[in-house]
Design a protein around this motif. Structure first.
Motif, PDB file in Angstrom:
ATOM      1  N   VAL A 171      19.964 -41.234 -49.645  1.00 51.96           N
ATOM      2  CA  VAL A 171      20.024 -40.742 -48.229  1.00 51.96           C
ATOM      3  C   VAL A 171      19.564 -41.740 -47.380  1.00 51.96           C
ATOM      4  CG1 VAL A 171      19.082 -39.039 -46.387  1.00 51.96           C
ATOM      5  CG2 VAL A 171      19.758 -38.197 -48.774  1.00 51.96           C
ATOM      6  N   ARG A 187      27.942 -29.166 -50.733  1.00 56.57           N
ATOM      7  CA  ARG A 187      27.978 -30.755 -50.683  1.00 56.57           C
ATOM      8  C   ARG A 187      29.017 -31.483 -50.993  1.00 56.57           C
ATOM      9  NH1 ARG A 187      23.015 -29.622 -49.763  1.00 56.57           N
ATOM     10  NH2 ARG A 187      20.949 -30.662 -49.385  1.00 56.57           N
ATOM     11  N   ASP A 232      18.767 -35.140 -53.405  1.00 54.55           N
ATOM     12  CA  ASP A 232      19.638 -35.790 -52.619  1.00 54.55           C
ATOM     13  C   ASP A 232      19.348 -37.213 -52.803  1.00 54.55           C
ATOM     14  OD1 ASP A 232      21.411 -33.534 -51.936  1.00 54.55           O
ATOM     15  OD2 ASP A 232      19.767 -33.162 -50.222  1.00 54.55           O
ATOM     16  N   THR A 235      19.354 -41.298 -41.501  1.00 52.17           N
ATOM     17  CA  THR A 235      19.960 -40.210 -41.663  1.00 52.17           C
ATOM     18  C   THR A 235      18.459 -39.385 -41.917  1.00 52.17           C
ATOM     19  OG1 THR A 235      21.823 -40.530 -42.860  1.00 52.17           O
ATOM     20  CG2 THR A 235      20.823 -38.503 -43.320  1.00 52.17           C
ATOM     21  N   MET A 289      31.911 -33.358 -48.890  1.00 46.13           N
ATOM     22  CA  MET A 289      31.935 -34.858 -48.830  1.00 46.13           C
ATOM     23  C   MET A 289      33.455 -35.225 -49.191  1.00 46.13           C
ATOM     24  SD  MET A 289      29.126 -36.505 -48.401  1.00 46.13           S
ATOM     25  CE  MET A 289      28.910 -38.205 -49.290  1.00 46.13           C
ATOM     26  N   MET A 333      26.948 -37.401 -45.221  1.00 47.33           N
ATOM     27  CA  MET A 333      25.679 -36.990 -45.636  1.00 47.33           C
ATOM     28  C   MET A 333      24.724 -36.175 -44.646  1.00 47.33           C
ATOM     29  SD  MET A 333      24.599 -35.614 -48.261  1.00 47.33           S
ATOM     30  CE  MET A 333      24.165 -35.532 -49.924  1.00 47.33           C
TER      31      MET A 333
END
Ligand SMILES: Cc1cc2nc3c(=O)[nH]c(=O)nc-3n(C[C@H](O)[C@H](O)[C@H](O)COP(=O)(O)OP(=O)(O)OC[C@H]3O[C@@H](n4cnc5c(N)ncnc54)[C@H](O)[C@@H]3O)c2cc1C
Length: 406
Positions: A10, A327, A7, A14, A331, A83
């Protein structure tokens, strides 16, 4: 080789938040889930002093129950990078899927209440945000002994209508009937998001939605359900016998409005399931990989055998497909809360739950006999995953329903 998370973008915040969630989920939830799973009587799962309550308390103390409630009511909706919400949810599923569902369902009636402007609903949502101990617990009461998939597929057939009915008399609805023993948090919930039949002649199309306290006269509970998977998740029936529910609790008395907005509920719940069970799929893969690196047979580690290498790579591919798909769906749906994609959410629920089941089964094969032993977490992961293909709607029924939104 460590599992490489790919990912990108990020944020630092986070990552910090995720570290906290990882710690809580692996140090509190994972061991609690294993201990609760081993209790032979499901009534012991909810006893005073049970580690279940440590999980509830920890979850609330970390403010994880605030994610879908607006700031104006004390929640954190919109505050969090989408996220972050996805990665945290996946991590909770990684640690213990059944407990994650219990925590998620416990928020549902309060998240829903926040969407209605009446003072009673707004107060419910506000009180929930302030609860740091787990004294307010929600459930979603929909399935009935005689109506399971009918809730997904019923339509306007009177034969498929709800058995739990509500009849308006003055300012109160008189509610009768039984919600099935499959209601998650059913015997511990203080509040329910309750689906009831208001116009029996319209079948499922004649239902309303109430958000109610469960301590009213005329409401009783069944015994905690004994089942194969997700044993830490409390489940049980809720019985209504001439229960009087003030009309202020009937959040949606108009079945047409409920029907028109049903897609949002479906997308929300299925989307969450898609993320949680992608997490469980990864957990099962990780266990298999670690074991294959350690166990020696034929004079070399299992990982050196070509069949095991191929199997692990196939499992890894399936896990990454489920995670990536969940994901992408989340999103989009988090960015479009009023018009989410139901089809993508149901696809994610089906893909992730089927992946978790297949990967946990393959992991068991890699473990050989030890895959069946309580000493290792794989047999529990397999049982937890298998339940998810029926949970919140049988995958086949959900898939048929989703085609209405294509
Ligand atoms: C772990 C877990 C948690 C759950 N949590 C909750 C909860 O919080 N709240 C809640 O209300 N419920 C909950 N449920 C219940 C769940 O939603 C139901 O089990 C599910 O909807 C299926 O209903 P059923 O078990 O009655 O199966 P049935 O509806 O009887 O289905 C049996 C089989 O018949 C097939 N079938 C049924 N109807 C049709 C049809 N019309 N056409 C073709 N095939 C059909 C199905 O695909 C399935 O294979 C939970 C279940 C599980 C396993």
């Amino acid at each position: 080789m460590a599992y490489l998370n790919i990912d990108i973008n990020v944020s630092k915040d986070t990552k910090l938040m995720l570290k906290e969630v990882e710690k809580f989920s692996m140090e509190v939830m994972r061991p609690a889930g294993i201990a609760l799973d081993r209790l032979s009587d499901p009534a012991d799962v909810i006893q005073k002093g049970s580690v279940l309550w440590d999980v509830f308390k920890g979850f609330r103390e970390m403010d994880l129950h605030l994610l879908q409630i607006p700031k104006s009511l004390g929640g954190m909706a919109g505050d969090l990078d989408p996220m972050a919400a996805i990665l945290m949810t996946e991590q909770l599923g990684y640690a213990d899927a059944g407990l994650t569902i219990s925590m998620g369902v416990s928020s549902l009636p309060f998240n829903a209440a926040a969407m209605f402007p009446s003072p009673v609903m707004q107060k419910l949502a506000r009180d929930f945000c302030e609860d740091k101990t787990g004294s307010l617990i929600g459930c979603w009461a929909i399935t009935e002994p005689d109506h399971g998939s009918d809730w997904s597929l019923g339509g306007n057939k009177p034969k498929c209508g709800p058995s739990v009915t509500a009849v308006l008399k003055g300012d109160e609805y008189i509610v009768n009937g039984e919600k099935s023993e499959w209601i998650s948090n059913g015997t511990i919930a203080t509040h329910a998001m309750l689906h009831v039949g208001l116009y029996p002649e319209k079948g499922m199309d004649g239902q309303g939605l109430a958000i109610i306290p469960l301590d009213l006269p005329g409401i009783t509970r069944g015994k905690p359900l004994d089942k194969m998977g997700q044993r830490p998740l409390n489940q049980g029936s809720i019985i209504f016998q001439d229960a009087k529910i003030h009309k202020k609790y009937m959040a949606v008395p108009n079945p047409d409005f409920l029907k028109a907005t049903a897609g949002r509920g479906l997308a929300n719940v299925n989307g969450g399931m898609g993320i949680v069970f992608a997490g469980l799929a990864k957990a099962a893969y990780d266990e298999a990989y670690r074991y294959a690196r350690k166990r020696v047979q034929g004079g070399v580690r299992l990982f050196e055998h070509k069949n095991i290498k191929l199997k692990l790579m196939q499992m890894f591919t399936q896990v990454e497909a489920a995670r990536a798909n969940a994901r992408r769906m989340a999103m989009y749906n988090l960015a479009n809360p009023m018009s989410p994609s139901v089809v993508h959410a149901v696809a994610a629920k089906c893909l992730s739950t089927e992946t978790a089941t297949n990967v946990a089964s393959d992991a068991m094969q890699i473990f050989g006999g030890y895959g069946l032993a309580k000493e290792y977490p794989i047999e529990k992961m397999f049982r937890d995953a298998r339940a998810s293909m029926i949970e919140d709607g049988v995958n086949e029924a959900l898939a048929i329903k989703a085609t209405e939104f294509m």
